[in-house]
Write a protein that holds these residues in place. Structure first.
Motif, PDB file in Angstrom:
ATOM      1  N   ASP A  33       0.827  -1.206   0.000  1.00  0.00           N
ATOM      2  CA  ASP A  33       0.000   0.000   0.000  1.00  0.00           C
ATOM      3  C   ASP A  33       0.863   1.259   0.000  1.00  0.00           C
ATOM      4  O   ASP A  33       0.637   2.182  -0.782  1.00  0.00           O
ATOM      5  CB  ASP A  33      -0.947  -0.006   1.198  1.00  0.00           C
ATOM      6  N   LEU A  34       1.854   1.289   0.869  1.00  0.00           N
ATOM      7  CA  LEU A  34       2.754   2.447   0.915  1.00  0.00           C
ATOM      8  C   LEU A  34       3.508   2.578  -0.407  1.00  0.00           C
ATOM      9  O   LEU A  34       3.637   3.680  -0.949  1.00  0.00           O
ATOM     10  CB  LEU A  34       3.737   2.319   2.079  1.00  0.00           C
ATOM     11  N   ALA A  35       3.983   1.474  -0.945  1.00  0.00           N
ATOM     12  CA  ALA A  35       4.725   1.505  -2.216  1.00  0.00           C
ATOM     13  C   ALA A  35       3.867   2.069  -3.342  1.00  0.00           C
ATOM     14  O   ALA A  35       4.377   2.787  -4.208  1.00  0.00           O
ATOM     15  CB  ALA A  35       5.215   0.106  -2.569  1.00  0.00           C
ATOM     16  N   SER A  36       2.576   1.790  -3.325  1.00  0.00           N
ATOM     17  CA  SER A  36       1.691   2.274  -4.389  1.00  0.00           C
ATOM     18  C   SER A  36       1.543   3.791  -4.380  1.00  0.00           C
ATOM     19  O   SER A  36       1.152   4.383  -5.380  1.00  0.00           O
ATOM     20  CB  SER A  36       0.314   1.615  -4.274  1.00  0.00           C
ATOM     21  N   ARG A  37       1.880   4.426  -3.266  1.00  0.00           N
ATOM     22  CA  ARG A  37       1.771   5.893  -3.156  1.00  0.00           C
ATOM     23  C   ARG A  37       3.072   6.617  -3.481  1.00  0.00           C
ATOM     24  O   ARG A  37       3.123   7.842  -3.445  1.00  0.00           O
ATOM     25  CB  ARG A  37       1.305   6.273  -1.758  1.00  0.00           C
ATOM     26  N   MET A  38       4.116   5.870  -3.800  1.00  0.00           N
ATOM     27  CA  MET A  38       5.414   6.471  -4.087  1.00  0.00           C
ATOM     28  C   MET A  38       5.554   6.717  -5.588  1.00  0.00           C
ATOM     29  O   MET A  38       5.283   5.831  -6.390  1.00  0.00           O
ATOM     30  CB  MET A  38       6.553   5.564  -3.617  1.00  0.00           C
ATOM     31  N   VAL A  39       6.008   7.905  -5.937  1.00  0.00           N
ATOM     32  CA  VAL A  39       6.166   8.275  -7.340  1.00  0.00           C
ATOM     33  C   VAL A  39       7.341   7.535  -7.978  1.00  0.00           C
ATOM     34  O   VAL A  39       7.222   7.001  -9.077  1.00  0.00           O
ATOM     35  CB  VAL A  39       6.364   9.808  -7.470  1.00  0.00           C
ATOM     36  N   GLY A  40       8.468   7.482  -7.284  1.00  0.00           N
ATOM     37  CA  GLY A  40       9.669   6.882  -7.852  1.00  0.00           C
ATOM     38  C   GLY A  40      10.012   5.526  -7.288  1.00  0.00           C
ATOM     39  O   GLY A  40      11.057   4.970  -7.596  1.00  0.00           O
ATOM     40  N   GLY A  41       9.168   4.974  -6.443  1.00  0.00           N
ATOM     41  CA  GLY A  41       9.413   3.668  -5.846  1.00  0.00           C
ATOM     42  C   GLY A  41       9.780   3.791  -4.383  1.00  0.00           C
ATOM     43  O   GLY A  41      10.471   4.717  -3.969  1.00  0.00           O
ATOM     44  N   LEU A  42       9.300   2.854  -3.600  1.00  0.00           N
ATOM     45  CA  LEU A  42       9.564   2.815  -2.174  1.00  0.00           C
ATOM     46  C   LEU A  42      10.955   2.256  -1.921  1.00  0.00           C
ATOM     47  O   LEU A  42      11.306   1.195  -2.430  1.00  0.00           O
ATOM     48  CB  LEU A  42       8.530   1.925  -1.478  1.00  0.00           C
ATOM     49  N   ILE A  43      11.736   2.982  -1.131  1.00  0.00           N
ATOM     50  CA  ILE A  43      13.039   2.490  -0.692  1.00  0.00           C
ATOM     51  C   ILE A  43      13.041   2.413   0.831  1.00  0.00           C
ATOM     52  O   ILE A  43      12.368   3.201   1.494  1.00  0.00           O
ATOM     53  CB  ILE A  43      14.217   3.355  -1.204  1.00  0.00           C
ATOM     54  N   VAL A  44      13.772   1.436   1.355  1.00  0.00           N
ATOM     55  CA  VAL A  44      13.846   1.234   2.801  1.00  0.00           C
ATOM     56  C   VAL A  44      15.267   0.890   3.199  1.00  0.00           C
ATOM     57  O   VAL A  44      16.078   0.463   2.373  1.00  0.00           O
ATOM     58  CB  VAL A  44      12.888   0.113   3.281  1.00  0.00           C
ATOM     59  N   ALA A  45      15.545   1.036   4.479  1.00  0.00           N
ATOM     60  CA  ALA A  45      16.836   0.634   5.046  1.00  0.00           C
ATOM     61  C   ALA A  45      16.621   0.303   6.514  1.00  0.00           C
ATOM     62  O   ALA A  45      15.709   0.829   7.155  1.00  0.00           O
ATOM     63  CB  ALA A  45      17.863   1.751   4.906  1.00  0.00           C
ATOM     64  N   ALA A  46      17.476  -0.580   7.029  1.00  0.00           N
ATOM     65  CA  ALA A  46      17.432  -0.954   8.442  1.00  0.00           C
ATOM     66  C   ALA A  46      18.850  -0.881   8.999  1.00  0.00           C
ATOM     67  O   ALA A  46      19.539  -1.875   9.113  1.00  0.00           O
ATOM     68  CB  ALA A  46      16.851  -2.356   8.606  1.00  0.00           C
ATOM     69  N   PRO A  47      19.306   0.330   9.338  1.00  0.00           N
ATOM     70  CA  PRO A  47      20.680   0.483   9.831  1.00  0.00           C
ATOM     71  C   PRO A  47      20.896  -0.043  11.252  1.00  0.00           C
ATOM     72  O   PRO A  47      22.031  -0.211  11.677  1.00  0.00           O
ATOM     73  CB  PRO A  47      20.902   1.990   9.773  1.00  0.00           C
ATOM     74  N   ASP A  48      19.812  -0.303  11.959  1.00  0.00           N
ATOM     75  CA  ASP A  48      19.856  -0.766  13.342  1.00  0.00           C
ATOM     76  C   ASP A  48      18.620  -1.649  13.532  1.00  0.00           C
ATOM     77  O   ASP A  48      17.599  -1.413  12.871  1.00  0.00           O
ATOM     78  CB  ASP A  48      19.796   0.448  14.280  1.00  0.00           C
TER      79      ASP A  48
END
Length: 109
Positions: A33-48
């Motif tokens: 759902d969140l990805a569908s609202r992104m214009v250029g694509g959803l990116i994520v990271a988990a630094p911790d």
């Protein structure tokens, strides 16, 4: 969707608190759902383990800002997790090579 919010002006969102926040990435389907609202694509990271960053790759410097924040968080973490940025796809997460957003821009004519 229960813990994400609309992106602020800087284009990055953050989920933090519980030690296992990073495990949210184990279920990419929950991010559709969140990805569908992104214009250029959803990116994520988990630094911790207790931090998940998310953003819209279509926003100017989203990737660069996320990479800087990853370094800041990891440098202060007792248990840094990963410096990788991942992009959501319907089939699952894929790596975002460094500078990927710059290579997607077209040069000025």
């Amino acid at each position: 969707s229960q813990v994400t919010q609309s992106l602020p002006a800087d284009g990055l969102g953050i989920i933090l608190g519980e030690y296992y926040e990073s495990s949210r990435l184990a279920r990419p389907e929950d991010w559709a759902d969140l990805a569908s609202r992104m214009v250029g694509g959803l990116i994520v990271a988990a630094p911790d383990p207790s931090v998940v960053l998310y953003g819209d790759m279509g926003r100017p410097n989203a990737e660069g800002a996320m990479r800087e924040l990853i370094l800041q968080i990891a440098s202060k973490s007792q248990r840094p997790l990963s410096g990788r940025i991942l992009r959501w796809t319907p089939a699952g997460w894929v790596d975002v090579p460094q500078g990927a957003s710059a290579s997607r821009r077209t040069p000025d004519a």
